[in-house]
Enzyme design. Sequence first.
Site, PDB file in Angstrom:
ATOM      1  N   SER A 281     -17.200  59.282  42.349  1.00 43.78           N
ATOM      2  CA  SER A 281     -17.477  57.900  42.756  1.00 43.78           C
ATOM      3  C   SER A 281     -16.368  57.425  43.685  1.00 43.78           C
ATOM      4  O   SER A 281     -16.166  58.003  44.742  1.00 43.78           O
ATOM      5  CB  SER A 281     -17.618  57.006  41.514  1.00 43.78           C
ATOM      6  OG  SER A 281     -17.994  55.692  41.880  1.00 43.78           O
ATOM      7  N   HIS A 308     -21.640  58.246  44.020  1.00 41.09           N
ATOM      8  CA  HIS A 308     -22.113  56.868  43.953  1.00 41.09           C
ATOM      9  C   HIS A 308     -21.955  56.210  45.320  1.00 41.09           C
ATOM     10  O   HIS A 308     -20.852  56.048  45.824  1.00 41.09           O
ATOM     11  CB  HIS A 308     -21.312  56.069  42.923  1.00 41.09           C
ATOM     12  CG  HIS A 308     -21.481  56.550  41.522  1.00 41.09           C
ATOM     13  ND1 HIS A 308     -20.554  56.296  40.526  1.00 41.09           N
ATOM     14  CD2 HIS A 308     -22.473  57.267  40.929  1.00 41.09           C
ATOM     15  CE1 HIS A 308     -20.974  56.834  39.390  1.00 41.09           C
ATOM     16  NE2 HIS A 308     -22.134  57.427  39.612  1.00 41.09           N
ATOM     17  N   ASP A 405     -19.483  57.489  34.114  1.00 40.73           N
ATOM     18  CA  ASP A 405     -20.721  58.203  34.406  1.00 40.73           C
ATOM     19  C   ASP A 405     -20.469  59.709  34.469  1.00 40.73           C
ATOM     20  O   ASP A 405     -19.543  60.165  35.136  1.00 40.73           O
ATOM     21  CB  ASP A 405     -21.294  57.717  35.741  1.00 40.73           C
ATOM     22  CG  ASP A 405     -22.690  58.247  36.017  1.00 40.73           C
ATOM     23  OD1 ASP A 405     -23.409  58.551  35.045  1.00 40.73           O
ATOM     24  OD2 ASP A 405     -23.060  58.337  37.204  1.00 40.73           O
TER      25      ASP A 405
END
Length: 462
Positions: A281, A308, A405
């Site tokens: 991310s 992301h 995540d």
Amino acid sequence: MKPYQVLVVDDSAFMRKIISDLIENDANFQVAATASNGREAIEKVNELSPDLVTMDVEMPEMNGLEALKIIMAQRPLPVIMLSGINEEGMKETILALEWGAFDFIRKPSISNSQDIIAVGVSLREQMKEAMLARQQREARASAYKVPELPAAEAASAPQPVRGPAKQPPEAPKKAPELPRKLADKPKAKPELSPAPEMVKGKGSPGRTSPEGALPPGAAKGPARLPKPASDPSRNRSKEEAKPVQPDSRPAAAANLESSAAGGDRKPNNKGLRKLVAVGCSTGGPRALKAFLENIPADFPAPIVIVQHMPPNFTKSLAQRLNTFSPLEVAEAEQGMILRQGAAYIAPGGYHMRVVPAAGGQYAIDLTLEEARNGHRPSVDTLFESILPYTSLERHAVIMTGMGSDGARMMKSLYDSGVTSTFAESEETCVVYGMPRSAVELHCVRHVLPLQEIAPRLVQAVK
């Protein structure tokens, strides 16, 4: 506690006002000053020493990208880029992340109050993460600092016995970069083709997409894969490839085929045996560049990646990474067959799963299911999709990023006997969130600084 001081840089006075108001909705932050271009921003950074900068990408006189390079060279600090959604703005944003920007947000639509509110929430979250990351770096540096002895004590301190000078360990050898094009013959664009018969995996039966929001490469109508296209324009070189919007992309992109620059990259079609899944991310674009440019072209497994990022930006990211990596790097499209020597980046706004296909092969399945852990695409969704494939040699990697995540499903993969799991260590992470969450679940076999992940992964896979 004294509020963090922020410099807001944008050529639009109206946008400077909007961004300033969004920042000061949080009492922990205060706008110290504003600037209308990159040159003015550099002057005010040197004059005021702010804690953080929000920087517009496209500005007259000196744009945000040029200003970022100078700031990071002279006085490094967290910089959050504000990007437009035009093609040039997206490309420059990817470069900014590569050159040291902490993260980016897209500019809000000034005519949509809900969009302004949503951008404000995202901006404040990123600012908090940037300040937390800075505190952690400072604490780590302080912990590693060796206290200095007073001069008198230093003179009387016992001196270490010195032996022969040790040679530093040899750095891992970087895979030789393949020539990207020949003098007279441009490299053929890789052809990616859909699975001839894709078997529906978990969560895929009966799934439909809203009109106008189909997964890239999916055709409207009954749930079936489009036929491979025979349009000769699909064989264009990378340099000639024109960007296309997510909902108007070709039905699927073609099989990876041999090229003058890279040799024959077509795998043995008897069936896929190895697979690598990667999640990241904040700080991910820079980490992915360092990771992918050290994976050789003959790597015997496809690499599926969740970064992301909003829609459209992942296309620019894939194109940028493709210029560095010996692998063929592409934004994933519905039905693409996974091939050795290739990396596939999940398109922003879509979950990406790996599903079985005919002949022992595997394919990409893109879905519009609800966001997971606040993200779509989600690393957990990708990792979960490869959980049932115990006949595959599977490897999972988590690199820099805020939140958690990917950690929960990495734990499930680890418990199921996955071949290897990797996490980026705190020392090189822009944000040590996702890797930390995985490490705390005791499911990571290799915790390594960024520069060591690719060589160790290649060793594990080969």
